[in-house]
Design a protein around this motif. Structure first.
Motif, PDB file in Angstrom:
ATOM      1  N   MET A   2       0.849  -1.159   0.000  1.00  0.00           N
ATOM      2  CA  MET A   2       0.000   0.000   0.000  1.00  0.00           C
ATOM      3  C   MET A   2       0.897   1.224   0.000  1.00  0.00           C
ATOM      4  O   MET A   2       1.902   1.253   0.699  1.00  0.00           O
ATOM      5  N   LEU A   3       0.515   2.207  -0.815  1.00  0.00           N
ATOM      6  CA  LEU A   3       1.326   3.413  -0.834  1.00  0.00           C
ATOM      7  C   LEU A   3       0.461   4.665  -0.858  1.00  0.00           C
ATOM      8  O   LEU A   3      -0.719   4.618  -1.190  1.00  0.00           O
ATOM      9  N   ILE A   4       1.078   5.752  -0.470  1.00  0.00           N
ATOM     10  CA  ILE A   4       0.446   7.064  -0.565  1.00  0.00           C
ATOM     11  C   ILE A   4       1.300   7.894  -1.522  1.00  0.00           C
ATOM     12  O   ILE A   4       2.506   7.693  -1.637  1.00  0.00           O
ATOM     13  N   SER A   5       0.627   8.797  -2.210  1.00  0.00           N
ATOM     14  CA  SER A   5       1.317   9.599  -3.215  1.00  0.00           C
ATOM     15  C   SER A   5       0.901  11.058  -3.115  1.00  0.00           C
ATOM     16  O   SER A   5      -0.244  11.363  -2.796  1.00  0.00           O
ATOM     17  N   ALA A  63      11.689  14.039  -1.473  1.00  0.00           N
ATOM     18  CA  ALA A  63      11.609  14.385  -2.889  1.00  0.00           C
ATOM     19  C   ALA A  63      10.737  13.393  -3.661  1.00  0.00           C
ATOM     20  O   ALA A  63      10.138  13.744  -4.666  1.00  0.00           O
ATOM     21  N   SER A  64      10.650  12.168  -3.156  1.00  0.00           N
ATOM     22  CA  SER A  64       9.866  11.123  -3.814  1.00  0.00           C
ATOM     23  C   SER A  64       8.384  11.519  -3.878  1.00  0.00           C
ATOM     24  O   SER A  64       7.873  12.179  -2.984  1.00  0.00           O
ATOM     25  N   GLU A  65       7.713  11.074  -4.949  1.00  0.00           N
ATOM     26  CA  GLU A  65       6.293  11.391  -5.113  1.00  0.00           C
ATOM     27  C   GLU A  65       5.376  10.420  -4.379  1.00  0.00           C
ATOM     28  O   GLU A  65       4.200  10.665  -4.260  1.00  0.00           O
ATOM     29  N   TYR A  66       5.929   9.291  -3.927  1.00  0.00           N
ATOM     30  CA  TYR A  66       5.100   8.349  -3.183  1.00  0.00           C
ATOM     31  C   TYR A  66       5.912   7.676  -2.091  1.00  0.00           C
ATOM     32  O   TYR A  66       7.125   7.726  -2.074  1.00  0.00           O
ATOM     33  N   ARG A  67       5.186   7.052  -1.168  1.00  0.00           N
ATOM     34  CA  ARG A  67       5.802   6.357  -0.039  1.00  0.00           C
ATOM     35  C   ARG A  67       5.029   5.077   0.216  1.00  0.00           C
ATOM     36  O   ARG A  67       3.794   5.097   0.287  1.00  0.00           O
TER      37      ARG A  67
END
Length: 68
Positions: free
Chosen positions: A1-4, A59-63
């Motif tokens: 599962m990720l958030i962006s 800096a990443s667009e998602y985690r």
């Protein structure tokens, strides 16, 4: 599962970017996201608030979310 934090025009864009995509929620504001994650996924570790904060500072667009 990720958030962006990336803004998508449609769920198809998300599907094209992430293999295995099944569903998405939002777009939501920061507090809405934290509240939802706290309610639906109480076993997040670090907490939902911490993980959302980390995403916003990176800096990443998602985690990818981590759990206990």
């Amino acid at each position: 599962m990720l958030i962006s934090k990336k803004q998508y025009q449609s769920w198809r864009e998300v599907q094209d970017e992430f293999h295995g995509y099944t569903s998405s929620l939002g777009p939501w504001g920061i507090q809405e996201t934290v509240d939802y994650l706290n309610e639906e996924y109480p076993d997040l570790k670090p907490t939902a608030s911490e993980q959302v904060g980390l995403l916003l500072s990176e800096a990443s667009e998602y985690r990818v979310l981590s759990f206990k």
